[in-house]
Design a protein around this motif. Sequence first.
Motif, PDB file in Angstrom:
ATOM      1  N   SER A  78       0.833  -1.204   0.000  1.00 53.12           N
ATOM      2  CA  SER A  78       0.000   0.000   0.000  1.00 53.12           C
ATOM      3  C   SER A  78       0.869   1.257   0.000  1.00 53.12           C
ATOM      4  N   GLN A 103      -8.932   0.885  -1.223  1.00 53.01           N
ATOM      5  CA  GLN A 103      -9.077   1.928  -0.213  1.00 53.01           C
ATOM      6  C   GLN A 103      -9.968   1.440   0.937  1.00 53.01           C
ATOM      7  N   ARG A 104     -11.049   0.746   0.574  1.00 55.66           N
ATOM      8  CA  ARG A 104     -11.986   0.257   1.590  1.00 55.66           C
ATOM      9  C   ARG A 104     -11.377  -0.903   2.377  1.00 55.66           C
ATOM     10  N   LEU A 107      -7.047   0.163   3.456  1.00 56.05           N
ATOM     11  CA  LEU A 107      -6.898   1.379   4.261  1.00 56.05           C
ATOM     12  C   LEU A 107      -8.056   1.614   5.220  1.00 56.05           C
ATOM     13  N   ARG A 109     -10.970   2.969   4.607  1.00 56.44           N
ATOM     14  CA  ARG A 109     -11.689   4.230   4.397  1.00 56.44           C
ATOM     15  C   ARG A 109     -13.193   3.975   4.301  1.00 56.44           C
ATOM     16  N   ALA A 114     -13.625   7.164   0.320  1.00 52.46           N
ATOM     17  CA  ALA A 114     -13.014   6.487  -0.826  1.00 52.46           C
ATOM     18  C   ALA A 114     -13.555   7.038  -2.137  1.00 52.46           C
ATOM     19  N   GLN A 117     -11.968  10.507  -2.834  1.00 48.74           N
ATOM     20  CA  GLN A 117     -10.598  10.346  -3.318  1.00 48.74           C
ATOM     21  C   GLN A 117     -10.595   9.850  -4.759  1.00 48.74           C
ATOM     22  N   THR A 118     -11.496   8.946  -5.068  1.00 50.07           N
ATOM     23  CA  THR A 118     -11.568   8.372  -6.409  1.00 50.07           C
ATOM     24  C   THR A 118     -11.949   9.415  -7.441  1.00 50.07           C
ATOM     25  N   ALA A 153      -4.433   6.207  -5.242  1.00 50.42           N
ATOM     26  CA  ALA A 153      -5.487   6.268  -4.223  1.00 50.42           C
ATOM     27  C   ALA A 153      -5.017   5.755  -2.870  1.00 50.42           C
ATOM     28  N   MET A 154      -3.931   4.984  -2.867  1.00 50.06           N
ATOM     29  CA  MET A 154      -3.407   4.446  -1.613  1.00 50.06           C
ATOM     30  C   MET A 154      -2.421   5.419  -0.951  1.00 50.06           C
TER      31      MET A 154
END
Length: 243
Positions: A78, A103-104, A107, A109, A114, A117-118, A153-154
């Motif tokens: 990550s 992400q979910r 991380l 999120r 998420a 961020q996306t 995204a990470m």
Amino acid sequence: MMIEITGVTKYYGQFEVLKNCTTHVDKGEVVVVCGPSGSGKSTLIKCVNALEPFQKGSIRVDGIEVSDPATDLPDLRSRVGMVFQNFELFPHLSIEANIMLAQRIVLGRTEDAARRQTIELLDRVGLADHATKFPAQLSGGQQQRVAIARALAMNPLAMLFDEPTSALDPEMISEVLDVMTGLAREGMTMMIVTHEMGFARSVATRMIFIDRGEIVEDRPTEDFFSHQQNPRTAAFLGKILHH
């Protein structure tokens, strides 16, 4: 050093694919790895985030020993984004879902965080209008930009690129290289395997040339292109720049 590679040797059976490789990538550096097909370039960068094991030597990423059994490899990966030749997107998920998934899960999120961020990253790579589409509905260049957005995204400390334009039609290459150039200008630490020498000369701080598993040249970019010390490097550049 963000990435420190010391004496790395790797075998496939009896075949020595990497031979005592030593190099490093400092924070904010862009290092391009080039060389003939089959020379070990992709294997070297896959060793950096433990996608390939190695038998001798050491690789440290942000101070973490990659081959230490105690190292949390999902956490390491990550921190080090990876972009492959063939995109590796999930075909049954939308573009948005492809970027949100890790992400979910990794991380932790929330769905809203998420998604924010996306959307921000899709806008950054010029694909904000394609969030609900599926990979098969996009061109190769667009899919590769999605793959870059997914890695970003990470919030990685560094990015690895394994010949990110080799599967693309010529007219799609520039749109991916433009995104990578933007990352370089923003100070992202990157290690890139590529044959795109014009791109390399414009963004790389250092060039590494690998031949038959050995690092035979590791020099600042302009020195590499103007004063090759090894005849194998000169012969390679003579062919690739000529074409």
